[in-house]
Design a protein around this motif. Sequence first.
Motif, PDB file in Angstrom:
ATOM      1  N   LYS A 149      41.768  38.354  39.810  1.00 37.04           N
ATOM      2  CA  LYS A 149      40.432  38.154  40.089  1.00 37.04           C
ATOM      3  C   LYS A 149      40.216  38.341  41.759  1.00 37.04           C
ATOM      4  O   LYS A 149      39.230  38.143  42.322  1.00 37.04           O
ATOM      5  CB  LYS A 149      39.599  36.689  39.899  1.00 37.04           C
ATOM      6  N   ALA A 150      41.015  39.453  42.177  1.00 35.74           N
ATOM      7  CA  ALA A 150      40.993  39.651  43.460  1.00 35.74           C
ATOM      8  C   ALA A 150      39.703  40.737  43.782  1.00 35.74           C
ATOM      9  O   ALA A 150      39.476  41.468  42.710  1.00 35.74           O
ATOM     10  CB  ALA A 150      42.123  40.647  43.892  1.00 35.74           C
ATOM     11  N   SER A 164      52.355  54.864  60.148  1.00 35.63           N
ATOM     12  CA  SER A 164      53.450  56.069  60.075  1.00 35.63           C
ATOM     13  C   SER A 164      54.830  55.323  60.142  1.00 35.63           C
ATOM     14  O   SER A 164      55.850  55.964  59.969  1.00 35.63           O
ATOM     15  CB  SER A 164      53.046  56.924  61.237  1.00 35.63           C
ATOM     16  N   ALA A 165      54.764  53.997  60.736  1.00 36.56           N
ATOM     17  CA  ALA A 165      56.128  53.278  60.860  1.00 36.56           C
ATOM     18  C   ALA A 165      56.563  52.610  59.821  1.00 36.56           C
ATOM     19  O   ALA A 165      57.515  52.345  59.736  1.00 36.56           O
ATOM     20  CB  ALA A 165      56.106  52.450  61.905  1.00 36.56           C
ATOM     21  N   LEU A 166      55.655  52.431  58.676  1.00 34.06           N
ATOM     22  CA  LEU A 166      56.118  51.915  57.322  1.00 34.06           C
ATOM     23  C   LEU A 166      56.948  52.603  56.548  1.00 34.06           C
ATOM     24  O   LEU A 166      56.680  53.661  56.135  1.00 34.06           O
ATOM     25  CB  LEU A 166      54.877  51.544  56.678  1.00 34.06           C
ATOM     26  N   GLU A 167      58.066  51.837  56.294  1.00 31.88           N
ATOM     27  CA  GLU A 167      59.420  52.604  55.525  1.00 31.88           C
ATOM     28  C   GLU A 167      59.407  51.749  54.084  1.00 31.88           C
ATOM     29  O   GLU A 167      59.916  52.603  53.238  1.00 31.88           O
ATOM     30  CB  GLU A 167      60.547  52.330  56.371  1.00 31.88           C
ATOM     31  N   TYR A 168      59.005  50.469  54.122  1.00 35.84           N
ATOM     32  CA  TYR A 168      59.281  49.884  52.798  1.00 35.84           C
ATOM     33  C   TYR A 168      57.799  49.125  52.470  1.00 35.84           C
ATOM     34  O   TYR A 168      57.061  48.812  53.108  1.00 35.84           O
ATOM     35  CB  TYR A 168      60.269  48.790  52.894  1.00 35.84           C
ATOM     36  N   LEU A 169      57.436  49.660  51.212  1.00 41.39           N
ATOM     37  CA  LEU A 169      56.224  48.972  50.548  1.00 41.39           C
ATOM     38  C   LEU A 169      56.342  48.586  49.266  1.00 41.39           C
ATOM     39  O   LEU A 169      57.085  49.159  48.359  1.00 41.39           O
ATOM     40  CB  LEU A 169      55.056  50.053  50.546  1.00 41.39           C
ATOM     41  N   LYS A 170      55.935  47.255  48.971  1.00 42.48           N
ATOM     42  CA  LYS A 170      55.754  46.725  47.707  1.00 42.48           C
ATOM     43  C   LYS A 170      54.656  46.312  47.424  1.00 42.48           C
ATOM     44  O   LYS A 170      53.911  45.646  48.188  1.00 42.48           O
ATOM     45  CB  LYS A 170      56.867  45.618  47.480  1.00 42.48           C
ATOM     46  N   ILE A 171      54.119  46.557  46.241  1.00 38.11           N
ATOM     47  CA  ILE A 171      52.727  46.101  45.695  1.00 38.11           C
ATOM     48  C   ILE A 171      53.035  45.644  44.132  1.00 38.11           C
ATOM     49  O   ILE A 171      53.656  46.244  43.432  1.00 38.11           O
ATOM     50  CB  ILE A 171      51.945  47.328  45.308  1.00 38.11           C
ATOM     51  N   SER A 172      52.388  44.491  43.946  1.00 38.64           N
ATOM     52  CA  SER A 172      52.682  43.853  42.825  1.00 38.64           C
ATOM     53  C   SER A 172      51.279  43.176  42.527  1.00 38.64           C
ATOM     54  O   SER A 172      50.169  43.104  43.171  1.00 38.64           O
ATOM     55  CB  SER A 172      53.349  42.449  42.905  1.00 38.64           C
ATOM     56  N   TRP A 173      50.918  43.258  41.016  1.00 38.44           N
ATOM     57  CA  TRP A 173      49.652  42.888  40.413  1.00 38.44           C
ATOM     58  C   TRP A 173      49.885  41.435  39.850  1.00 38.44           C
ATOM     59  O   TRP A 173      50.636  41.056  38.892  1.00 38.44           O
ATOM     60  CB  TRP A 173      49.090  43.977  39.400  1.00 38.44           C
ATOM     61  N   GLY A 174      48.913  40.425  39.959  1.00 36.45           N
ATOM     62  CA  GLY A 174      48.821  39.236  39.257  1.00 36.45           C
ATOM     63  C   GLY A 174      47.765  39.334  38.231  1.00 36.45           C
ATOM     64  O   GLY A 174      47.369  38.161  37.805  1.00 36.45           O
ATOM     65  N   THR A 175      47.398  40.339  37.888  1.00 39.50           N
ATOM     66  CA  THR A 175      46.263  40.501  36.675  1.00 39.50           C
ATOM     67  C   THR A 175      46.539  41.491  35.845  1.00 39.50           C
ATOM     68  O   THR A 175      47.193  42.724  35.970  1.00 39.50           O
ATOM     69  CB  THR A 175      44.842  40.795  37.552  1.00 39.50           C
ATOM     70  N   THR A 176      46.007  41.622  34.754  1.00 39.54           N
ATOM     71  CA  THR A 176      46.082  42.386  33.461  1.00 39.54           C
ATOM     72  C   THR A 176      44.989  43.343  33.153  1.00 39.54           C
ATOM     73  O   THR A 176      44.764  43.923  32.483  1.00 39.54           O
ATOM     74  CB  THR A 176      46.721  41.831  32.214  1.00 39.54           C
ATOM     75  N   GLU A 177      43.998  43.019  34.161  1.00 43.91           N
ATOM     76  CA  GLU A 177      42.633  43.895  33.961  1.00 43.91           C
ATOM     77  C   GLU A 177      42.809  45.254  34.209  1.00 43.91           C
ATOM     78  O   GLU A 177      43.458  45.411  35.210  1.00 43.91           O
ATOM     79  CB  GLU A 177      41.603  43.141  34.676  1.00 43.91           C
ATOM     80  N   LEU A 194      59.666  52.520  47.762  1.00 48.28           N
ATOM     81  CA  LEU A 194      58.240  51.858  47.265  1.00 48.28           C
ATOM     82  C   LEU A 194      58.840  51.020  45.879  1.00 48.28           C
ATOM     83  O   LEU A 194      59.404  51.665  45.250  1.00 48.28           O
ATOM     84  CB  LEU A 194      57.521  53.201  46.806  1.00 48.28           C
ATOM     85  N   HIS A 195      58.477  49.951  45.867  1.00 53.13           N
ATOM     86  CA  HIS A 195      58.516  49.120  44.692  1.00 53.13           C
ATOM     87  C   HIS A 195      57.190  48.585  44.109  1.00 53.13           C
ATOM     88  O   HIS A 195      56.228  48.265  44.851  1.00 53.13           O
ATOM     89  CB  HIS A 195      59.183  47.859  45.130  1.00 53.13           C
ATOM     90  N   VAL A 196      56.965  48.848  42.846  1.00 54.97           N
ATOM     91  CA  VAL A 196      55.660  48.658  42.079  1.00 54.97           C
ATOM     92  C   VAL A 196      56.027  47.616  41.092  1.00 54.97           C
ATOM     93  O   VAL A 196      56.778  47.772  40.477  1.00 54.97           O
ATOM     94  CB  VAL A 196      54.848  49.705  41.817  1.00 54.97           C
ATOM     95  N   LYS A 197      55.072  46.713  40.717  1.00 58.08           N
ATOM     96  CA  LYS A 197      55.339  45.504  39.839  1.00 58.08           C
ATOM     97  C   LYS A 197      54.333  45.336  39.138  1.00 58.08           C
ATOM     98  O   LYS A 197      53.148  44.855  39.743  1.00 58.08           O
ATOM     99  CB  LYS A 197      55.976  44.398  40.541  1.00 58.08           C
ATOM    100  N   ARG A 198      54.208  45.369  37.679  1.00 57.50           N
ATOM    101  CA  ARG A 198      53.138  44.728  36.830  1.00 57.50           C
ATOM    102  C   ARG A 198      51.974  45.459  37.081  1.00 57.50           C
ATOM    103  O   ARG A 198      50.725  45.002  36.937  1.00 57.50           O
ATOM    104  CB  ARG A 198      53.085  43.227  37.027  1.00 57.50           C
ATOM    105  N   ILE A 199      51.840  46.835  36.922  1.00 51.21           N
ATOM    106  CA  ILE A 199      50.816  47.802  37.220  1.00 51.21           C
ATOM    107  C   ILE A 199      49.993  47.504  35.792  1.00 51.21           C
ATOM    108  O   ILE A 199      50.806  47.694  34.968  1.00 51.21           O
ATOM    109  CB  ILE A 199      51.103  49.290  37.296  1.00 51.21           C
TER     110      ILE A 199
END
Length: 220
Positions: A149-150, A164-177, A194-199
């Motif tokens: 519900k974000a 521009s300095a960002l070298e590591y990014l992780k995005i995870s989802w806590g929703t199934t919508e 780049l790590h993505v989790k539960r798209i």
Amino acid sequence: MANMKHLEVLQLGRWLHGSQKHHIEVRNEGFLKELKSQKNLKYLSLRGMSGISNLLNILQLERLETLDLKACHNLETLPNDISSLRNLRHLNLSDCYLLDKMPRGIEKLTELQELKGFVIGSHTKTACTISDLRNLEKLKQLSIHIASKAVVKEREFEGLKEMSALEYLKISWGTTETSYCDIEIILPPNLKKLHVKRIPENSIPEWLKPGKLPLVLNEL
């Protein structure tokens, strides 16, 4: 501890990072008042400690460079004046499941190099957003959790392209919508990991297709 005037490193939480058997529970966060005399403290870990709901007592630790709060499951809020920790370089908020927003002030921590557990939640008026982080010119690692519900502001993730300095990014989802699949994410130009989790989608979103990925990316 009041007599330890030169203490720089204090580990009160788990030593074994992945151990669930090592459980520490405190009655409340009152014991943190004892830290006010530790003016030289640079590293503080409360990793895995239950019973801590706020951190107002650590705001006087102005020399603090690392604050590890991973898996502090009772932590509900961060202080609004967290910007007083102006020397902070590493902040770990991963697995703090009761946090539902990031307070404004994080974007003023200009020495930050690592920020783990940044939460996008349901509160937006007083919350720090991804776009607010664009001024953190030294930030190299960032992990983001989109909570259930974000409320995601329009074009919020466009700020990533300026980091521009960002070298590591992780995005995870806590929703199934599936409505959260429409979020347009523009990746930082110098991103290497780049790590993505539960798209919440069955197919690859446009921003994750090969033609959209940074050329220097070496881990997906």
